[in-house]
Design a protein around this motif. Structure first.
Motif, PDB file in Angstrom:
ATOM      1  N   ARG A   1       0.833  -1.188   0.000  1.00  0.00           N
ATOM      2  CA  ARG A   1       0.000   0.000   0.000  1.00  0.00           C
ATOM      3  C   ARG A   1       0.872   1.244   0.000  1.00  0.00           C
ATOM      4  O   ARG A   1       2.021   1.219   0.452  1.00  0.00           O
ATOM      5  CB  ARG A   1      -0.960   0.013   1.186  1.00  0.00           C
ATOM      6  N   GLN A   2       0.279   2.305  -0.510  1.00  0.00           N
ATOM      7  CA  GLN A   2       0.996   3.569  -0.550  1.00  0.00           C
ATOM      8  C   GLN A   2       0.022   4.691  -0.260  1.00  0.00           C
ATOM      9  O   GLN A   2      -0.966   4.892  -0.995  1.00  0.00           O
ATOM     10  CB  GLN A   2       1.662   3.785  -1.909  1.00  0.00           C
ATOM     11  N   ALA A   3       0.296   5.398   0.822  1.00  0.00           N
ATOM     12  CA  ALA A   3      -0.502   6.557   1.202  1.00  0.00           C
ATOM     13  C   ALA A   3       0.148   7.821   0.636  1.00  0.00           C
ATOM     14  O   ALA A   3       1.354   7.817   0.339  1.00  0.00           O
ATOM     15  CB  ALA A   3      -0.605   6.642   2.726  1.00  0.00           C
ATOM     16  N   PRO A   4      -0.615   8.882   0.466  1.00  0.00           N
ATOM     17  CA  PRO A   4      -0.038  10.121  -0.085  1.00  0.00           C
ATOM     18  C   PRO A   4       1.174  10.591   0.714  1.00  0.00           C
ATOM     19  O   PRO A   4       1.113  10.671   1.952  1.00  0.00           O
ATOM     20  CB  PRO A   4      -1.197  11.118   0.013  1.00  0.00           C
ATOM     21  N   GLY A   5       2.244  10.878   0.011  1.00  0.00           N
ATOM     22  CA  GLY A   5       3.445  11.389   0.650  1.00  0.00           C
ATOM     23  C   GLY A   5       4.282  10.348   1.360  1.00  0.00           C
ATOM     24  O   GLY A   5       5.281  10.695   2.005  1.00  0.00           O
ATOM     25  N   LYS A   6       3.891   9.084   1.245  1.00  0.00           N
ATOM     26  CA  LYS A   6       4.632   8.019   1.916  1.00  0.00           C
ATOM     27  C   LYS A   6       5.157   7.008   0.894  1.00  0.00           C
ATOM     28  O   LYS A   6       4.673   6.925  -0.226  1.00  0.00           O
ATOM     29  CB  LYS A   6       3.740   7.319   2.944  1.00  0.00           C
ATOM     30  N   GLU A   7       6.143   6.233   1.331  1.00  0.00           N
ATOM     31  CA  GLU A   7       6.684   5.200   0.465  1.00  0.00           C
ATOM     32  C   GLU A   7       5.750   3.981   0.423  1.00  0.00           C
ATOM     33  O   GLU A   7       4.951   3.764   1.346  1.00  0.00           O
ATOM     34  CB  GLU A   7       8.064   4.769   0.971  1.00  0.00           C
ATOM     35  N   ARG A   8       5.889   3.222  -0.633  1.00  0.00           N
ATOM     36  CA  ARG A   8       5.120   1.981  -0.744  1.00  0.00           C
ATOM     37  C   ARG A   8       5.622   0.996   0.307  1.00  0.00           C
ATOM     38  O   ARG A   8       6.835   0.801   0.454  1.00  0.00           O
ATOM     39  CB  ARG A   8       5.258   1.407  -2.145  1.00  0.00           C
ATOM     40  N   GLU A   9       4.694   0.364   1.021  1.00  0.00           N
ATOM     41  CA  GLU A   9       5.074  -0.537   2.093  1.00  0.00           C
ATOM     42  C   GLU A   9       4.367  -1.873   1.966  1.00  0.00           C
ATOM     43  O   GLU A   9       3.250  -1.955   1.445  1.00  0.00           O
ATOM     44  CB  GLU A   9       4.754   0.079   3.465  1.00  0.00           C
ATOM     45  N   ILE A  10       5.034  -2.893   2.470  1.00  0.00           N
ATOM     46  CA  ILE A  10       4.441  -4.215   2.464  1.00  0.00           C
ATOM     47  C   ILE A  10       3.266  -4.252   3.427  1.00  0.00           C
ATOM     48  O   ILE A  10       3.311  -3.667   4.512  1.00  0.00           O
ATOM     49  CB  ILE A  10       5.485  -5.293   2.847  1.00  0.00           C
ATOM     50  N   VAL A  11       2.200  -4.926   3.013  1.00  0.00           N
ATOM     51  CA  VAL A  11       1.070  -5.193   3.897  1.00  0.00           C
ATOM     52  C   VAL A  11       1.089  -6.669   4.291  1.00  0.00           C
ATOM     53  O   VAL A  11       1.051  -7.016   5.465  1.00  0.00           O
ATOM     54  CB  VAL A  11      -0.268  -4.842   3.217  1.00  0.00           C
ATOM     55  N   ALA A  12       1.161  -7.520   3.275  1.00  0.00           N
ATOM     56  CA  ALA A  12       1.191  -8.967   3.522  1.00  0.00           C
ATOM     57  C   ALA A  12       1.739  -9.667   2.289  1.00  0.00           C
ATOM     58  O   ALA A  12       1.638  -9.149   1.179  1.00  0.00           O
ATOM     59  CB  ALA A  12      -0.205  -9.495   3.852  1.00  0.00           C
ATOM     60  N   ALA A  13       2.297 -10.843   2.504  1.00  0.00           N
ATOM     61  CA  ALA A  13       2.826 -11.632   1.395  1.00  0.00           C
ATOM     62  C   ALA A  13       2.548 -13.099   1.659  1.00  0.00           C
ATOM     63  O   ALA A  13       2.398 -13.523   2.810  1.00  0.00           O
ATOM     64  CB  ALA A  13       4.318 -11.386   1.216  1.00  0.00           C
ATOM     65  N   ILE A  14       2.486 -13.858   0.574  1.00  0.00           N
ATOM     66  CA  ILE A  14       2.154 -15.278   0.681  1.00  0.00           C
ATOM     67  C   ILE A  14       2.984 -16.065  -0.322  1.00  0.00           C
ATOM     68  O   ILE A  14       3.215 -15.619  -1.444  1.00  0.00           O
ATOM     69  CB  ILE A  14       0.639 -15.483   0.457  1.00  0.00           C
ATOM     70  N   SER A  15       3.444 -17.224   0.113  1.00  0.00           N
ATOM     71  CA  SER A  15       4.225 -18.079  -0.766  1.00  0.00           C
ATOM     72  C   SER A  15       3.321 -18.736  -1.812  1.00  0.00           C
ATOM     73  O   SER A  15       2.089 -18.699  -1.717  1.00  0.00           O
ATOM     74  CB  SER A  15       4.941 -19.145   0.046  1.00  0.00           C
ATOM     75  N   TRP A  16       3.951 -19.367  -2.802  1.00  0.00           N
ATOM     76  CA  TRP A  16       3.156 -19.929  -3.896  1.00  0.00           C
ATOM     77  C   TRP A  16       2.207 -21.011  -3.394  1.00  0.00           C
ATOM     78  O   TRP A  16       1.123 -21.205  -3.939  1.00  0.00           O
ATOM     79  CB  TRP A  16       4.058 -20.463  -5.004  1.00  0.00           C
ATOM     80  N   SER A  17       2.625 -21.740  -2.374  1.00  0.00           N
ATOM     81  CA  SER A  17       1.773 -22.813  -1.863  1.00  0.00           C
ATOM     82  C   SER A  17       0.719 -22.311  -0.894  1.00  0.00           C
ATOM     83  O   SER A  17      -0.232 -23.030  -0.578  1.00  0.00           O
ATOM     84  CB  SER A  17       2.630 -23.860  -1.169  1.00  0.00           C
ATOM     85  N   GLY A  18       0.920 -21.101  -0.380  1.00  0.00           N
ATOM     86  CA  GLY A  18       0.023 -20.573   0.639  1.00  0.00           C
ATOM     87  C   GLY A  18       0.399 -20.982   2.047  1.00  0.00           C
ATOM     88  O   GLY A  18      -0.246 -20.554   3.005  1.00  0.00           O
ATOM     89  N   SER A  19       1.448 -21.774   2.187  1.00  0.00           N
ATOM     90  CA  SER A  19       1.803 -22.288   3.508  1.00  0.00           C
ATOM     91  C   SER A  19       2.575 -21.275   4.348  1.00  0.00           C
ATOM     92  O   SER A  19       2.632 -21.396   5.572  1.00  0.00           O
ATOM     93  CB  SER A  19       2.629 -23.566   3.372  1.00  0.00           C
ATOM     94  N   ASN A  20       3.174 -20.295   3.696  1.00  0.00           N
ATOM     95  CA  ASN A  20       3.930 -19.267   4.408  1.00  0.00           C
ATOM     96  C   ASN A  20       3.342 -17.895   4.117  1.00  0.00           C
ATOM     97  O   ASN A  20       3.082 -17.553   2.961  1.00  0.00           O
ATOM     98  CB  ASN A  20       5.398 -19.279   3.984  1.00  0.00           C
ATOM     99  N   THR A  21       3.152 -17.127   5.186  1.00  0.00           N
ATOM    100  CA  THR A  21       2.644 -15.770   5.059  1.00  0.00           C
ATOM    101  C   THR A  21       3.444 -14.841   5.971  1.00  0.00           C
ATOM    102  O   THR A  21       4.046 -15.291   6.956  1.00  0.00           O
ATOM    103  CB  THR A  21       1.156 -15.662   5.428  1.00  0.00           C
ATOM    104  N   VAL A  22       3.424 -13.577   5.656  1.00  0.00           N
ATOM    105  CA  VAL A  22       4.066 -12.563   6.492  1.00  0.00           C
ATOM    106  C   VAL A  22       3.199 -11.311   6.452  1.00  0.00           C
ATOM    107  O   VAL A  22       2.553 -11.032   5.437  1.00  0.00           O
ATOM    108  CB  VAL A  22       5.498 -12.271   6.016  1.00  0.00           C
ATOM    109  N   TYR A  23       3.161 -10.603   7.573  1.00  0.00           N
ATOM    110  CA  TYR A  23       2.335  -9.406   7.699  1.00  0.00           C
ATOM    111  C   TYR A  23       3.140  -8.259   8.275  1.00  0.00           C
ATOM    112  O   TYR A  23       4.033  -8.456   9.100  1.00  0.00           O
ATOM    113  CB  TYR A  23       1.136  -9.672   8.622  1.00  0.00           C
ATOM    114  N   ALA A  24       2.780  -7.058   7.871  1.00  0.00           N
ATOM    115  CA  ALA A  24       3.311  -5.877   8.530  1.00  0.00           C
ATOM    116  C   ALA A  24       2.777  -5.838   9.959  1.00  0.00           C
ATOM    117  O   ALA A  24       1.638  -6.268  10.222  1.00  0.00           O
ATOM    118  CB  ALA A  24       2.889  -4.624   7.778  1.00  0.00           C
ATOM    119  N   ASP A  25       3.578  -5.321  10.859  1.00  0.00           N
ATOM    120  CA  ASP A  25       3.155  -5.254  12.265  1.00  0.00           C
ATOM    121  C   ASP A  25       1.843  -4.484  12.415  1.00  0.00           C
ATOM    122  O   ASP A  25       1.001  -4.826  13.256  1.00  0.00           O
ATOM    123  CB  ASP A  25       4.239  -4.579  13.106  1.00  0.00           C
ATOM    124  N   SER A  26       1.671  -3.471  11.600  1.00  0.00           N
ATOM    125  CA  SER A  26       0.499  -2.602  11.739  1.00  0.00           C
ATOM    126  C   SER A  26      -0.810  -3.290  11.361  1.00  0.00           C
ATOM    127  O   SER A  26      -1.886  -2.789  11.712  1.00  0.00           O
ATOM    128  CB  SER A  26       0.678  -1.349  10.875  1.00  0.00           C
TER     129      SER A  26
END
Length: 124
Positions: free
Chosen positions: A38-63
């Motif tokens: 996601r990218q808010a006005p005036g801010k850098e693009r940041e990770i929100v969440a990601a998922i591996s191809w199998s769906g078995s691994n995920t990662v989230y931003a703390d926020s």
């Protein structure tokens, strides 16, 4: 031509929910790692969440941990972002992205393809 098409954005009140979808033209989709940024006005693009191809691994931003859930349906070539308990701080353009790898990736520089983005606005 690779295409990622997001949908599901919109205007919602604080405390509400939205589900974003990203349909990918990439084949085989089951061998592609995906992410939401996601990218808010005036801010850098940041990770929100990601998922591996199998769906078995995920990662989230703390926020967003505990509020957002990333998932994928490889048969439908679609990745989802379920967003609950939204706050005005979640207001941004949300992008899905694809990485031609199998793991989870958190840097925008790791992603090969991007969608056009969908606006999420949370009112207080």
């Amino acid at each position: 031509q690779v295409q990622l098409v997001e949908s599901g954005g919109g205007l919602v009140q604080a405390g509400g929910s939205l589900r974003l979808s990203c349909l990918a033209s990439i084949r085989p989709f089951s061998r592609i790692a995906m992410g939401w940024f996601r990218q808010a006005p005036g801010k850098e693009r940041e990770i929100v969440a990601a998922i591996s191809w199998s769906g078995s691994n995920t990662v989230y931003a703390d926020s967003v941990t505990g509020r957002f859930t990333i998932s994928r349906d490889n048969a439908k070539r679609t990745v989802y972002l379920q967003m609950n308990s939204l706050t005005p701080e979640d207001t941004a353009v949300y992008y899905c992205a694809a990485n031609l790898g199998s793991s989870v990736y958190v840097s925008p520089h790791d992603y090969n393809y991007w969608g056009q983005g969908t606006q999420v606005t949370v009112s207080s």
